[in-house]
Write an enzyme that holds these catalytic residues in place. Structure first.
Site, PDB file in Angstrom:
ATOM      1  N   GLY A 156      38.282  60.879  65.185  1.00 49.01           N
ATOM      2  CA  GLY A 156      38.497  59.776  64.311  1.00 49.01           C
ATOM      3  C   GLY A 156      39.347  58.792  64.528  1.00 49.01           C
ATOM      4  N   ARG A 157      40.024  58.063  63.726  1.00 49.34           N
ATOM      5  CA  ARG A 157      41.030  56.994  64.167  1.00 49.34           C
ATOM      6  C   ARG A 157      42.210  57.640  65.074  1.00 49.34           C
ATOM      7  NH1 ARG A 157      41.153  56.487  58.665  1.00 49.34           N
ATOM      8  NH2 ARG A 157      39.905  54.707  57.825  1.00 49.34           N
ATOM      9  N   ILE A 158      42.880  58.919  64.548  1.00 47.03           N
ATOM     10  CA  ILE A 158      43.983  59.349  65.204  1.00 47.03           C
ATOM     11  C   ILE A 158      43.467  60.108  66.695  1.00 47.03           C
ATOM     12  CG2 ILE A 158      45.791  61.337  65.381  1.00 47.03           C
ATOM     13  CD1 ILE A 158      45.815  60.778  62.130  1.00 47.03           C
ATOM     14  N   THR A 238      48.715  68.425  65.602  1.00 50.10           N
ATOM     15  CA  THR A 238      49.470  67.448  64.985  1.00 50.10           C
ATOM     16  C   THR A 238      48.333  67.265  63.506  1.00 50.10           C
ATOM     17  OG1 THR A 238      48.442  65.740  65.921  1.00 50.10           O
ATOM     18  CG2 THR A 238      50.593  66.240  66.616  1.00 50.10           C
ATOM     19  N   ARG A 240      46.608  69.863  61.016  1.00 46.01           N
ATOM     20  CA  ARG A 240      47.051  70.757  59.775  1.00 46.01           C
ATOM     21  C   ARG A 240      47.275  72.256  60.157  1.00 46.01           C
ATOM     22  NH1 ARG A 240      48.726  66.809  57.511  1.00 46.01           N
ATOM     23  NH2 ARG A 240      48.103  66.097  55.141  1.00 46.01           N
ATOM     24  N   GLU A 269      53.608  75.829  55.686  1.00 45.14           N
ATOM     25  CA  GLU A 269      54.720  75.102  55.252  1.00 45.14           C
ATOM     26  C   GLU A 269      55.589  74.947  54.125  1.00 45.14           C
ATOM     27  OE1 GLU A 269      53.743  71.137  56.672  1.00 45.14           O
ATOM     28  OE2 GLU A 269      52.491  71.702  58.328  1.00 45.14           O
ATOM     29  N   HIS A 287      56.670  68.812  61.095  1.00 40.16           N
ATOM     30  CA  HIS A 287      55.537  67.997  60.293  1.00 40.16           C
ATOM     31  C   HIS A 287      56.232  66.634  60.159  1.00 40.16           C
ATOM     32  CE1 HIS A 287      52.028  67.893  57.453  1.00 40.16           C
ATOM     33  NE2 HIS A 287      52.152  66.647  57.898  1.00 40.16           N
TER      34      HIS A 287
HETATM   35  C1  DGY Z   1      49.505  62.955  56.354  1.00 41.49           C
HETATM   36  O1  DGY Z   1      49.516  61.758  55.876  1.00 41.49           O
HETATM   37  O2  DGY Z   1      48.573  63.447  56.118  1.00 41.49           O
HETATM   38  C2  DGY Z   1      50.821  63.275  56.981  1.00 41.49           C
HETATM   39  O3  DGY Z   1      50.347  64.637  57.503  1.00 41.49           O
HETATM   40  C3  DGY Z   1      51.679  63.537  55.833  1.00 41.49           C
HETATM   41  O4  DGY Z   1      51.182  64.088  54.715  1.00 41.49           O
END
Ligand code: DGY
Length: 325
Positions: A156-158, A238, A240, A269, A287
């Site tokens: 996706g975007r990231i 990065t 979840r 967490e 996080h």
């Molecule tokens: C997100 O925006 O999902 C970051 O992990 C912080 O919640």
């Protein structure tokens, strides 16, 4: 009477200032994490709730939602902490903040990737402990990123922003995604699609998790799949914590069956498994993927726009539908 908006955590000053100007808002000045009881009471009273990833808005909490609650405007892009199905059943709209933390999260992914492959935190620990004696031809050797294969799970975007950056470091980009991305984009990113995640994992030098946490991605890096990684390979997460079977990852790291891991997110967490602290071959962060002044400000702006749009009777652009909803 203006609708009551309850914000569960302290947001950037400018955002809170604007919220006070625009809305009837109750802020969390001491930034404590809401207890279950406080969350129940907030959903019972508010018309709009502005939670963050630290609030678990599950079915039990939403049972307590009052008739006024019509919008959950999440401060953050991931909404795995919100029971979307219960929200939909109660006709509560959910919004998030996509797009504005993409670059920062991709930067953090690269920081972890470079940091763990070049043993940055291990080197710093050694130095600070006064244990560095001399430069040595065979000391602190890591893995060169250039020329290696990076497999991105979730394009996706990231994921795409990670691919762009990784490409600049001279790596080969591979990816697995629910759907193959369009061929133009694939060409631009020089990315190779793997329908079979298992097959991709066996070939990669680095595996990077950049997918959302959903029922489909829950422990997508399961014990079995982690076992498919090459001995010299690294895992970066990065996304979840629950997209990785964390105990199995720790076992592999302890045994040296994979080279290392760069982690920004964890299963429970803010409690991090203490076994991770004992390992030299992990680079761990609390996080922090979206933790820049710019991203947190922009996330707040998105919340403001989503809330204002909703109050004005329009459909906010960042509505989250959720899988199968
Ligand atoms: C997100 O925006 O999902 C970051 O992990 C912080 O919640």
């Amino acid at each position: 009477m203006k609708p009551l908006i309850i914000v569960t955590r302290k947001l950037p000053e400018q955002i809170e200032k604007r919220m006070k100007e625009l809305f009837n808002v109750r802020l969390n000045n001491d930034d404590h994490i809401f207890s279950q009881e406080e969350l129940k009471s907030a959903v019972g009273e508010a018309s709009i709730l502005v939670p963050t990833v630290t609030d678990k808005i599950d079915a039990d909490i939403l049972t307590n939602a009052g008739p006024a609650l019509k919008l959950i405007a999440n401060y953050g892009v991931g909404v795995d902490h919100i029971d979307l199905k219960s929200a939909r059943n109660k006709m509560i709209t959910v919004t998030n903040t996509p797009g504005v933390l993409t670059e920062d999260t991709a930067d953090m992914t690269m920081a972890l990737m470079l940091g763990i492959t070049r043993r940055m935190s291990e080197g710093e620990r050694m130095l600070r402990a006064g244990k560095w004696q001399t430069w040595s031809p065979t000391g602190m050797l890591g893995m060169r990123l250039s020329g290696k294969k990076v497999g991105i799970i979730g394009m996706g975007r990231i994921g795409q922003a990670v691919a762009l950056r990784a490409k600049a470091f001279g790596v080969e980009i591979h990816y697995h995604n629910r759907q193959q991305i369009n061929s133009l984009l694939e060409k631009e990113l020089d990315a190779t699609y793997w329908k079979s995640l298992d097959q991709m994992i066996t070939q990669m030098d680095v595996v990077s998790l950049n997918c959302p946490s959903t029922a489909d991605t829950f422990q997508i890096m399961s014990k079995r799949r982690l076992g498919l990684m090459q001995n010299h390979a690294y895992l970066i997460n990065t996304a979840r914590g629950d997209v990785v079977e964390e105990d199995a990852l720790i076992e592999l790291l302890e045994a040296g069956s994979i080279a290392g891991a760069g982690l920004d997110v964890y299963e429970n967490e803010p409690n991090v498994n203490p076994r991770l602290f004992a390992l030299e071959n992990v680079l761990i962060a609390p996080h922090m993927g979206s933790a820049t002044e710019e991203a947190r400000q922009a996330m707040g702006e998105k919340v403001l726009i989503n809330v204002k749009t909703f109050i004005d009777g329009h459909s906010p652009r960042d509505r989250v539908l959720g899988e199968g909803l």
